[in-house]
Scaffold this active site. Structure first.
Site, PDB file in Angstrom:
ATOM      1  N   GLN A 175       5.558  -7.360   4.751  1.00 14.32           N
ATOM      2  CA  GLN A 175       6.919  -7.539   4.266  1.00 14.32           C
ATOM      3  C   GLN A 175       6.919  -8.054   2.827  1.00 14.32           C
ATOM      4  O   GLN A 175       6.129  -8.915   2.458  1.00 14.32           O
ATOM      5  CB  GLN A 175       7.678  -8.511   5.170  1.00 14.32           C
ATOM      6  CG  GLN A 175       7.912  -7.998   6.574  1.00 14.32           C
ATOM      7  CD  GLN A 175       8.910  -6.856   6.638  1.00 14.32           C
ATOM      8  OE1 GLN A 175       9.768  -6.710   5.760  1.00 14.32           O
ATOM      9  NE2 GLN A 175       8.801  -6.036   7.662  1.00 14.32           N
ATOM     10  N   TYR A 206       4.612   1.157  15.831  1.00 10.25           N
ATOM     11  CA  TYR A 206       4.481   1.030  14.376  1.00 10.25           C
ATOM     12  C   TYR A 206       4.122  -0.424  14.062  1.00 10.25           C
ATOM     13  O   TYR A 206       4.693  -1.074  13.188  1.00 10.25           O
ATOM     14  CB  TYR A 206       5.762   1.418  13.645  1.00 10.25           C
ATOM     15  CG  TYR A 206       6.373   2.741  14.060  1.00 10.25           C
ATOM     16  CD1 TYR A 206       5.978   3.937  13.475  1.00 10.25           C
ATOM     17  CD2 TYR A 206       7.365   2.786  15.051  1.00 10.25           C
ATOM     18  CE1 TYR A 206       6.552   5.147  13.852  1.00 10.25           C
ATOM     19  CE2 TYR A 206       7.941   3.995  15.433  1.00 10.25           C
ATOM     20  CZ  TYR A 206       7.531   5.167  14.832  1.00 10.25           C
ATOM     21  OH  TYR A 206       8.098   6.364  15.212  1.00 10.25           O
ATOM     22  N   GLU A 241      -0.437   1.646  16.039  1.00  8.31           N
ATOM     23  CA  GLU A 241      -0.332   1.837  14.587  1.00  8.31           C
ATOM     24  C   GLU A 241      -1.228   2.994  14.175  1.00  8.31           C
ATOM     25  O   GLU A 241      -2.363   3.121  14.662  1.00  8.31           O
ATOM     26  CB  GLU A 241      -0.750   0.548  13.871  1.00  8.31           C
ATOM     27  CG  GLU A 241      -0.987   0.656  12.391  1.00  8.31           C
ATOM     28  CD  GLU A 241       0.228   1.127  11.615  1.00  8.31           C
ATOM     29  OE1 GLU A 241       0.050   2.012  10.758  1.00  8.31           O
ATOM     30  OE2 GLU A 241       1.340   0.627  11.876  1.00  8.31           O
ATOM     31  N   ASP A 258       9.227  -0.826  14.808  1.00  8.70           N
ATOM     32  CA  ASP A 258       9.527  -1.081  13.397  1.00  8.70           C
ATOM     33  C   ASP A 258       9.096   0.137  12.591  1.00  8.70           C
ATOM     34  O   ASP A 258       8.079   0.106  11.889  1.00  8.70           O
ATOM     35  CB  ASP A 258       8.781  -2.347  12.935  1.00  8.70           C
ATOM     36  CG  ASP A 258       9.051  -2.682  11.472  1.00  8.70           C
ATOM     37  OD1 ASP A 258      10.047  -2.184  10.921  1.00  8.70           O
ATOM     38  OD2 ASP A 258       8.245  -3.431  10.879  1.00  8.70           O
ATOM     39  N   CYS A 292      14.873  -0.632   8.462  1.00 12.46           N
ATOM     40  CA  CYS A 292      15.029  -0.920   7.042  1.00 12.46           C
ATOM     41  C   CYS A 292      15.902   0.103   6.333  1.00 12.46           C
ATOM     42  O   CYS A 292      16.028   0.064   5.101  1.00 12.46           O
ATOM     43  CB  CYS A 292      13.664  -1.021   6.348  1.00 12.46           C
ATOM     44  SG  CYS A 292      12.640   0.447   6.505  1.00 12.46           S
TER      45      CYS A 292
END
Length: 410
Positions: A231, A263, A287, A340, A367
């Site tokens: 982040q 993710y 991932e 995510d 996002c």
């Protein structure tokens, strides 16, 4: 098409659109305008007139200013500059900070209403300390580009032209002080500047070998490569950890179910789940980037039921749901799933595969409000309702906003 390119017109700005631009009309045609605020009248220069349905334009002069307009927080992106020479990356920097959040909330609300036919009106929440700093000093990662002369800087807004700058006000003070803005980097294409939680500021250039860094979230350490994802806002990981923990209903959570973190990166949200529900919590993080998975395994080693697997989420889910036994399907139906996805969202295929596993509870970290709203509609088609959504201003002075949505089966 093409006869209006470069011409100047005056327009009244009536609304905000996704992507950091406002909306105006000229002779019935929509014009997307940068560096403007709803309620203003501005003089703009047409930069794209190829579409019949809309044009794009850059604000050259403010004729009637909004009460929410203020001097840009970054002189390199100021309205005083020619639009071609304005630095990108702070497209809301001319808007009063609280009004930025109002506009971001409006975009999220309208996206959900338009694309998913649901009504939620979350207030965009502030990261502690951001108001006191006027929304500055939060970026821990900055990508700078190199022009033909070797000069370093950000791209201009909506272009790949490098703009030389003297400062980086959105970056942390440590990063801003260490960024080599006045040095020559001929022979390189890009320089990434990082300010992780520990170890000081570092530069990444060219093909240098990635190094392991440590990020702190509260008292918990996460190892990752300096080339990996983390982040950007220095407070984002902690804020989102708490938001994901709060979003999970303890009455729906089963620590023995086949809980998933999709993710999952280096295991941030899997750790958030484990910290809330205990070391015996069963959770698998998935991932695509193998180096991130390696670090996730290390970061999650204290949880007996935690696993880290490498795979593209769509392929991994397809294999899971097609090969699941009756016992495994029962565990999946009791599961909580945190996902995510990247800015493009999860997409129909992933949503449909996930819904076919029928988890009890889904927490979606988003996002991009438009991609999120599209996926909310896909979930609804498969019997999942968006029960709650929160929004967070993790990118002050830009148009970006983070959301955390909670779904349950109907």
């Amino acid at each position: 098409m093409g006869e209006w390119l470069g011409q100047m017109i005056e327009v009244d700005v009536t609304n905000i659109a996704h992507g950091g631009v406002s909306v105006a009309r000229h002779d019935g045609r929509v014009v997307f305008v940068s560096d403007a605020i709803p309620g203003e009248r501005v003089l703009v220069r047409i930069t794209d007139d190829k579409k019949k349905s809309f044009w794009r334009a850059e604000t050259v002069k403010v004729v009637t200013a909004s009460k929410h307009r203020k001097d840009h927080v970054w002189s390199a992106a100021s309205i005083d500059r020619d639009p071609d020479n304005r630095a990108g990356g702070a497209e809301f920097g001319h808007i009063e900070l609280s009004h930025q959040r109002t506009l971001k909330a409006q975009i999220l609300r309208e996206s959900l209403e338009r694309m998913a036919k649901v009504t939620h009106a979350p207030v965009v929440e502030v990261v502690p300390g951001d108001d006191e700093r006027n929304g500055l000093g939060w970026r821990t990662r900055v990508s700078l580009h190199v022009n033909d002369a070797g000069n370093l800087g950000p791209f201009a807004a909506r272009s790949h032209r490098v703009i030389s700058v003297r400062d980086l006000p959105l970056a942390t003070p440590e990063l801003s002080a260490a960024a080599p803005l006045d040095q020559n980097f001929a022979g390189f294409e890009r320089v990434d500047v990082l300010n992780p939680s520990s170890g000081g500021v570092r530069l990444i250039m060219g093909k240098q070998k990635p190094q392991v860094i440590t990020e702190l979230v509260g008292e918990r350490e996460f190892s990752l490569l300096d080339s990996g994802f983390w982040q950007v806002h220095h407070g984002a990981a902690e804020v989102l950890t708490a938001a994901v923990q709060d979003a999970i209903d303890p009455e729906l959570f089963d620590p023995a179910a086949s809980n998933l973190d999709l993710y999952g990166g280096v295991g941030l949200f899997a750790a958030a789940v484990g910290d809330k529900f205990g070391p015996a919590t069963k959770i698998t993080t998935v991932e695509a980037e193998s180096s991130a998975t390696d670090h996730a395994a290390q970061n999650l080693s204290e949880w007996l039921g935690a696993r880290a697997e490498t795979g593209r989420v769509d392929r991994w889910l397809r294999q899971l749901v097609t090969g699941a036994s009756a016992t495994e399907r029962a565990r999946l139906e009791r599961a909580t799933v945190v996902l995510d996805p990247p800015r493009s969202g999860a997409g129909r295929e992933v949503v449909e595969l996930l819904a076919s596993a029928a988890p009890a509870h889904v927490v979606y970290v988003a996002c991009d409000p438009v991609a999120f709203a599209r996926d909310v509609a896909f979930f609804a088609e498969k019997g999942y309702t968006l029960r709650a959504v929160r929004a967070f201003d993790l990118f002050p002075h830009t148009h970006h906003v983070e959301a955390v949505g909670t779904f349950t089966r109907d």
